[in-house]
Enzyme design. Structure first.
Site, PDB file in Angstrom:
ATOM      1  N   GLU A  84       9.467-103.201  -7.885  1.00  0.00           N
ATOM      2  CA  GLU A  84      10.214-102.101  -8.235  1.00  0.00           C
ATOM      3  C   GLU A  84      11.550-101.739  -7.334  1.00  0.00           C
ATOM      4  O   GLU A  84      11.187-101.014  -6.494  1.00  0.00           O
ATOM      5  CB  GLU A  84       9.397-100.971  -8.798  1.00  0.00           C
ATOM      6  CG  GLU A  84       8.612-101.309 -10.153  1.00  0.00           C
ATOM      7  CD  GLU A  84       8.229-100.156 -10.876  1.00  0.00           C
ATOM      8  OE1 GLU A  84       8.564-100.041 -12.080  1.00  0.00           O
ATOM      9  OE2 GLU A  84       7.773 -98.836 -10.175  1.00  0.00           O
ATOM     10  N   SER A 127      14.731-100.078 -14.827  1.00  0.00           N
ATOM     11  CA  SER A 127      15.561-100.013 -15.969  1.00  0.00           C
ATOM     12  C   SER A 127      15.523-101.231 -16.895  1.00  0.00           C
ATOM     13  O   SER A 127      16.341-102.034 -17.513  1.00  0.00           O
ATOM     14  CB  SER A 127      16.905-100.076 -15.350  1.00  0.00           C
ATOM     15  OG  SER A 127      17.230 -99.033 -14.826  1.00  0.00           O
ATOM     16  N   LYS A 171       5.293 -91.554 -16.823  1.00  0.00           N
ATOM     17  CA  LYS A 171       5.487 -90.633 -15.827  1.00  0.00           C
ATOM     18  C   LYS A 171       5.216 -89.301 -16.123  1.00  0.00           C
ATOM     19  O   LYS A 171       3.986 -88.849 -16.741  1.00  0.00           O
ATOM     20  CB  LYS A 171       6.839 -90.798 -15.093  1.00  0.00           C
ATOM     21  CG  LYS A 171       7.344 -92.144 -14.775  1.00  0.00           C
ATOM     22  CD  LYS A 171       8.498 -92.418 -14.201  1.00  0.00           C
ATOM     23  CE  LYS A 171       9.012 -93.639 -13.847  1.00  0.00           C
ATOM     24  NZ  LYS A 171       9.862 -94.062 -13.167  1.00  0.00           N
ATOM     25  N   ASN A 188       4.914 -96.847 -18.029  1.00  0.00           N
ATOM     26  CA  ASN A 188       4.661 -95.732 -17.063  1.00  0.00           C
ATOM     27  C   ASN A 188       5.291 -94.551 -17.519  1.00  0.00           C
ATOM     28  O   ASN A 188       6.290 -94.511 -17.601  1.00  0.00           O
ATOM     29  CB  ASN A 188       5.183 -96.125 -15.805  1.00  0.00           C
ATOM     30  CG  ASN A 188       4.847 -94.953 -14.793  1.00  0.00           C
ATOM     31  OD1 ASN A 188       4.276 -94.059 -15.103  1.00  0.00           O
ATOM     32  ND2 ASN A 188       5.443 -95.055 -13.642  1.00  0.00           N
ATOM     33  N   GLU A 226       8.116 -93.549  -6.356  1.00  0.00           N
ATOM     34  CA  GLU A 226       8.173 -91.641  -6.853  1.00  0.00           C
ATOM     35  C   GLU A 226       7.070 -91.220  -5.786  1.00  0.00           C
ATOM     36  O   GLU A 226       7.214 -90.242  -5.578  1.00  0.00           O
ATOM     37  CB  GLU A 226       8.245 -91.532  -8.082  1.00  0.00           C
ATOM     38  CG  GLU A 226       9.540 -91.975  -8.860  1.00  0.00           C
ATOM     39  CD  GLU A 226       9.476 -92.280 -10.329  1.00  0.00           C
ATOM     40  OE1 GLU A 226       8.529 -92.080 -10.828  1.00  0.00           O
ATOM     41  OE2 GLU A 226      10.410 -93.018 -10.836  1.00  0.00           O
ATOM     42  N   HIS A 232       3.461 -96.273  -6.264  1.00  0.00           N
ATOM     43  CA  HIS A 232       4.925 -96.208  -6.839  1.00  0.00           C
ATOM     44  C   HIS A 232       5.852 -95.615  -5.890  1.00  0.00           C
ATOM     45  O   HIS A 232       5.415 -94.817  -5.299  1.00  0.00           O
ATOM     46  CB  HIS A 232       4.622 -95.384  -8.220  1.00  0.00           C
ATOM     47  CG  HIS A 232       5.847 -95.697  -9.036  1.00  0.00           C
ATOM     48  ND1 HIS A 232       7.085 -94.933  -9.009  1.00  0.00           N
ATOM     49  CD2 HIS A 232       5.979 -96.237 -10.282  1.00  0.00           C
ATOM     50  CE1 HIS A 232       7.954 -95.197  -9.754  1.00  0.00           C
ATOM     51  NE2 HIS A 232       7.300 -95.874 -10.460  1.00  0.00           N
ATOM     52  N   GLY A 290      15.355 -95.917 -13.172  1.00  0.00           N
ATOM     53  CA  GLY A 290      15.707 -94.800 -13.706  1.00  0.00           C
ATOM     54  C   GLY A 290      17.340 -94.751 -13.686  1.00  0.00           C
ATOM     55  O   GLY A 290      18.060 -93.495 -13.834  1.00  0.00           O
TER      56      GLY A 290
END
Ligand code: 13P
Length: 257
Positions: free
Chosen positions: A167, A211, A11, A9, A99, A97, A173
């Site tokens: 996730e 991560s 992003k 991904n 985010e 996701h 991240g």
């Protein structure tokens, strides 16, 4: 057990020059690895998809979208439909996701509509779920996972495929990867929830993301409950992503023996 998937991904990262270099480097570095090519998926930003599909086609990797609209078509400025992703060559699309859930306030109900659109278009949705740090610390992880899974999972018929990605939000991240025991426990929970919902979902792949890097991929991928990885930051670095692909390939070799 089926072969493990490795999904990148990207992003909202990279320019054309960087992407060109990254793909060239990846193709060169992974050429000697006997990996199942269709098990590597790249999810670039929309505007680079045409470019990326042109390169992936020759290498056999798959293209994925990072998101899709909940609508089929119409006056929805800035949105991209699942059908459009399919036409450009995508096989997968991420939905839900964290985010998107966090920055765009996407609810489970909305994610469910997106997953429905993806299935209708013939894409394989990758349904992302995961708890926040506060939820984990409050001991709510398994409950949150259950709510997110059941509330955001669309109705799926027997010919359709989907993937679930666990996730944990606090691991994305941050360099803080979930512990092996935590991953095992949550993946077992997701797999049992899937089977409770429909016995045919026993074979639905459940990926881990958060991560993942060249150092930890092998251990994570060696877990029987982990059917692949969804990789953010490390997928933008050719050496890291090559190591992750190599780890998946090695695990797949053992599975296919
Ligand atoms: P990182 O690998 O950068 O933690 O991101 C994970 C992720 O969000 C993949 O979708």
């Amino acid at each position: 057990m089926t072969s493990k998937l490795t999904i990148a991904n990207w992003k909202m990262n990279g320019n054309l020059e960087q992407i060109r270099n990254l793909l060239s480097q990846l193709f060169q570095d992974t050429a000697q690895i006997a990996h199942s090519r269709e098990k590597v998926v790249i999810c670039p930003p929309y505007c680079y998809q045409s470019f990326v599909i042109g390169r992936l086609a020759e290498f056999g990797w798959q293209l994925g979208g990072q998101d899709c609209s909940r609508y089929t078509s119409g006056a929805y400025t800035g949105e991209i439909s699942a059908e459009m992703l399919k036409v450009i060559g995508c096989r997968y699309v991420l939905v839900g996701h964290s985010e998107r859930r966090q920055h765009h306030h996407e609810s489970n109900a909305l994610v469910r509509q997106k997953m429905q659109q993806a299935l209708k278009a013939g894409l394989t949705p990758v349904l992302c779920i995961g708890e926040t740090l506060q939820e984990r610390e409050a001991g709510l992880t398994l409950k949150i996972i259950e709510n997110q899974l059941y509330e955001s999972m669309a109705e799926v018929n027997t010919e359709q495929e989907f993937v679930v990605a666990y996730e944990p939000v606090w691991a994305i991240g941050t360099g803080r990867v979930a512990g092996i025991q935590d991953i095992t426990q949550v993946h077992q929970h997701i797999k049992s929830l899937l089977v409770q919902s429909n016995p045919l979902f026993e074979s639905i792949p459940v990926l881990y993301g958060g991560s993942v890097n060249g150092q930890n991929a092998r251990e994570i991928l060696s877990l029987g409950e982990v059917d692949g990885v969804l990789v953010g930051g490390a997928s933008l670095k050719a050496d890291e992503f090559t190591t992750i692909i190599a780890a998946a390939a090695q695990t797949n070799e053992k599975i296919n023996l």
